[in-house]
Motif scaffolding. Structure first.
Motif, PDB file in Angstrom:
ATOM      1  N   ARG A 145       0.797  -1.235   0.000  1.00  0.00           N
ATOM      2  CA  ARG A 145       0.000   0.000   0.000  1.00  0.00           C
ATOM      3  C   ARG A 145       0.828   1.282   0.000  1.00  0.00           C
ATOM      4  NH1 ARG A 145      -2.305   0.521   4.585  1.00  0.00           N
ATOM      5  NH2 ARG A 145      -1.553  -1.291   5.731  1.00  0.00           N
ATOM      6  N   VAL A 146       2.142   1.187   0.184  1.00  0.00           N
ATOM      7  CA  VAL A 146       2.971   2.394   0.203  1.00  0.00           C
ATOM      8  C   VAL A 146       4.180   2.225  -0.716  1.00  0.00           C
ATOM      9  CG1 VAL A 146       2.307   2.938   2.580  1.00  0.00           C
ATOM     10  CG2 VAL A 146       4.397   1.642   2.162  1.00  0.00           C
ATOM     11  N   GLY A 147       4.720   3.361  -1.145  1.00  0.00           N
ATOM     12  CA  GLY A 147       5.953   3.338  -1.914  1.00  0.00           C
ATOM     13  C   GLY A 147       5.790   2.842  -3.342  1.00  0.00           C
ATOM     14  N   TRP A 148       6.923   2.440  -3.906  1.00  0.00           N
ATOM     15  CA  TRP A 148       6.985   2.013  -5.307  1.00  0.00           C
ATOM     16  C   TRP A 148       5.965   0.936  -5.636  1.00  0.00           C
ATOM     17  CZ3 TRP A 148       8.973  -3.097  -6.059  1.00  0.00           C
ATOM     18  CH2 TRP A 148       8.954  -3.518  -7.402  1.00  0.00           C
TER      19      TRP A 148
ATOM     20  N   ALA B 131       9.834  -2.493   5.489  1.00  0.00           N
ATOM     21  CA  ALA B 131       8.482  -2.470   6.043  1.00  0.00           C
ATOM     22  C   ALA B 131       8.420  -1.716   7.361  1.00  0.00           C
ATOM     23  CB  ALA B 131       7.960  -3.890   6.230  1.00  0.00           C
ATOM     24  N   SER B 132       9.520  -1.694   8.110  1.00  0.00           N
ATOM     25  CA  SER B 132       9.608  -0.887   9.329  1.00  0.00           C
ATOM     26  C   SER B 132      11.079  -0.610   9.608  1.00  0.00           C
ATOM     27  CB  SER B 132       8.971  -1.597  10.528  1.00  0.00           C
ATOM     28  OG  SER B 132       9.753  -2.689  10.956  1.00  0.00           O
ATOM     29  N   GLY B 133      11.340   0.476  10.353  1.00  0.00           N
ATOM     30  CA  GLY B 133      12.722   0.844  10.647  1.00  0.00           C
ATOM     31  C   GLY B 133      13.311   1.727   9.560  1.00  0.00           C
TER      32      GLY B 133
ATOM     33  N   GLY C 249      13.894   4.800   4.079  1.00  0.00           N
ATOM     34  CA  GLY C 249      12.864   4.663   5.090  1.00  0.00           C
ATOM     35  C   GLY C 249      11.787   3.672   4.687  1.00  0.00           C
ATOM     36  N   ILE C 250      10.721   3.677   5.444  1.00  0.00           N
ATOM     37  CA  ILE C 250       9.625   2.740   5.254  1.00  0.00           C
ATOM     38  C   ILE C 250       9.008   2.911   3.862  1.00  0.00           C
ATOM     39  CG2 ILE C 250       7.357   2.068   6.135  1.00  0.00           C
ATOM     40  CD1 ILE C 250       8.339   3.220   8.858  1.00  0.00           C
ATOM     41  N   GLY C 251       8.788   1.796   3.178  1.00  0.00           N
ATOM     42  CA  GLY C 251       8.179   1.820   1.851  1.00  0.00           C
ATOM     43  C   GLY C 251       9.168   1.863   0.711  1.00  0.00           C
ATOM     44  N   THR C 252      10.454   2.045   1.010  1.00  0.00           N
ATOM     45  CA  THR C 252      11.459   2.100  -0.054  1.00  0.00           C
ATOM     46  C   THR C 252      12.002   0.703  -0.353  1.00  0.00           C
ATOM     47  OG1 THR C 252      13.206   2.600   1.553  1.00  0.00           O
ATOM     48  CG2 THR C 252      12.144   4.465   0.458  1.00  0.00           C
ATOM     49  N   TRP C 253      12.500   0.538  -1.564  1.00  0.00           N
ATOM     50  CA  TRP C 253      13.104  -0.716  -2.023  1.00  0.00           C
ATOM     51  C   TRP C 253      14.510  -0.420  -2.532  1.00  0.00           C
ATOM     52  CZ3 TRP C 253      10.608  -5.629  -2.284  1.00  0.00           C
ATOM     53  CH2 TRP C 253       9.268  -5.614  -1.844  1.00  0.00           C
ATOM     54  N   PHE C 254      15.427  -1.359  -2.342  1.00  0.00           N
ATOM     55  CA  PHE C 254      16.809  -1.141  -2.769  1.00  0.00           C
ATOM     56  C   PHE C 254      17.449  -2.464  -3.181  1.00  0.00           C
ATOM     57  CE2 PHE C 254      16.787  -1.718   1.854  1.00  0.00           C
ATOM     58  CZ  PHE C 254      17.751  -2.694   2.048  1.00  0.00           C
TER      59      PHE C 254
ATOM     60  N   LYS D 171      12.240  -4.397   9.862  1.00  0.00           N
ATOM     61  CA  LYS D 171      11.617  -5.543   9.198  1.00  0.00           C
ATOM     62  C   LYS D 171      11.691  -5.306   7.698  1.00  0.00           C
ATOM     63  CE  LYS D 171      10.022  -6.994  13.267  1.00  0.00           C
ATOM     64  NZ  LYS D 171      10.108  -5.764  14.072  1.00  0.00           N
ATOM     65  N   LEU D 172      12.233  -6.294   6.972  1.00  0.00           N
ATOM     66  CA  LEU D 172      12.425  -6.171   5.533  1.00  0.00           C
ATOM     67  C   LEU D 172      11.754  -7.332   4.813  1.00  0.00           C
ATOM     68  CD1 LEU D 172      16.290  -5.442   5.460  1.00  0.00           C
ATOM     69  CD2 LEU D 172      14.445  -3.781   5.756  1.00  0.00           C
ATOM     70  N   LEU D 173      11.430  -7.104   3.561  1.00  0.00           N
ATOM     71  CA  LEU D 173      11.085  -8.186   2.647  1.00  0.00           C
ATOM     72  C   LEU D 173      12.231  -8.341   1.661  1.00  0.00           C
ATOM     73  CD1 LEU D 173       7.310  -7.665   1.753  1.00  0.00           C
ATOM     74  CD2 LEU D 173       8.311  -9.202   3.455  1.00  0.00           C
ATOM     75  N   LEU D 174      12.606  -9.569   1.378  1.00  0.00           N
ATOM     76  CA  LEU D 174      13.662  -9.865   0.410  1.00  0.00           C
ATOM     77  C   LEU D 174      13.078 -10.660  -0.744  1.00  0.00           C
ATOM     78  CD1 LEU D 174      16.553 -10.357  -0.710  1.00  0.00           C
ATOM     79  CD2 LEU D 174      16.722 -12.281   0.896  1.00  0.00           C
ATOM     80  N   LEU D 175      13.253 -10.137  -1.952  1.00  0.00           N
ATOM     81  CA  LEU D 175      12.978 -10.909  -3.162  1.00  0.00           C
ATOM     82  C   LEU D 175      14.307 -11.515  -3.593  1.00  0.00           C
ATOM     83  CD1 LEU D 175      10.935 -11.686  -5.428  1.00  0.00           C
ATOM     84  CD2 LEU D 175      11.790  -9.685  -6.692  1.00  0.00           C
TER      85      LEU D 175
END
Length: 246
Positions: free
Chosen positions: A24-27, A68-70, A90-95, A117-121
């Motif tokens: 719901r947020v960011g890219w 997702a957080s932090g 920050g929150i909602g960004t991807w790198f 908390k991160l998501l990893l693809l």
């Protein structure tokens, strides 16, 4: 899309909550439903402690990460200097996209500045996603352009001739509060030392310290150990836009 202040963001403690929030947020919020569902279904959930490396300079290529957080700090050493603090994600960004695309070593390091908390693809899932859906490159290109704008905005801020306005602009950019067009929630607290902010603003430590103490006296910021809390972003933005010496 309107974003919420960081103080009222929902708690992200589980993989399901992280995926729901980053949808719901960011890219990712700007991509089609099918692509979002496909990507999130391939992601792994990570917990990263304060000061822990997500990956280091020259590490082998890997997948892409969403916050997702932090918050996560970028460290760079592009020339003879460094490594040094360069920006906050920050929150909602991807790198991590550059290494995933060109299969070369990491050109920056990423380190959590607080429990995150991160998501990893993962790399294998990234490759499978773009192989099965070549149109996915369009959406990853949009992410790359969003991240490239960070460097453009940083360069623009460094061209501000007045040292105080330059320093304030840098602080606002790190907090995601330089302008109102960001897709990601602003940070109310920036995990950076006064020395690091001085370096990023091309100022002496003493000059930055005098300015920050003055801004604290006015009630615009609050200085803390290894962090700066923004209390009145609007007033800081007005100071940058004023074009006058502060």
């Amino acid at each position: 899309m309107a974003v919420k202040p960081v103080s009222v963001l929902p708690l992200v403690a589980t993989e399901a909550q992280a995926k729901d929030y980053l949808e719901r947020v960011g890219w990712l919020s700007r991509t089609p439903d099918e692509f979002r569902f496909n990507l999130l279904g391939r992601c792994r959930f990570l917990k990263v402690g304060e000061g822990e490396l997500v990956y280091g300079l020259d590490d082998p290529p890997g997948g892409i990460y969403g916050v997702a957080s932090g918050s996560v700090a970028i460290t760079m050493a592009p020339q003879e200097r460094g490594p040094y603090f360069a920006h906050l994600m920050g929150i909602g960004t991807w790198f991590g996209l550059a290494a995933a695309m060109n299969k070369q070593s990491r050109i920056v390091g990423m380190k959590a500045t607080r429990p995150s908390k991160l998501l990893l693809l993962p790399m294998t899932e990234f490759d499978a996603l773009v192989t099965e859906n070549p149109g996915a490159w369009r959406y990853f290109t949009a992410m790359a352009l969003m991240n490239a704008s960070i460097a453009t905005n940083a360069a623009d801020d460094l061209l501000i001739r007045d040292t105080s306005r330059r320093c304030i602009a840098t602080l606002l950019r790190l907090a995601g509060q330089r302008n109102a067009s960001s897709l990601t929630p602003p940070l109310s607290e920036v995990d950076i030392t006064q020395e690091e902010l001085a370096y990023l603003s091309n100022l002496s430590r003493n000059a930055a310290g005098l300015l920050l103490r003055d801004l604290q006296r006015r009630g615009y910021i609050e200085l803390a150990y290894k962090s700066i809390r923004i209390l009145n972003a609007g007033a800081l933005q007005d100071l940058v836009r004023s074009g006058e010496e502060i």
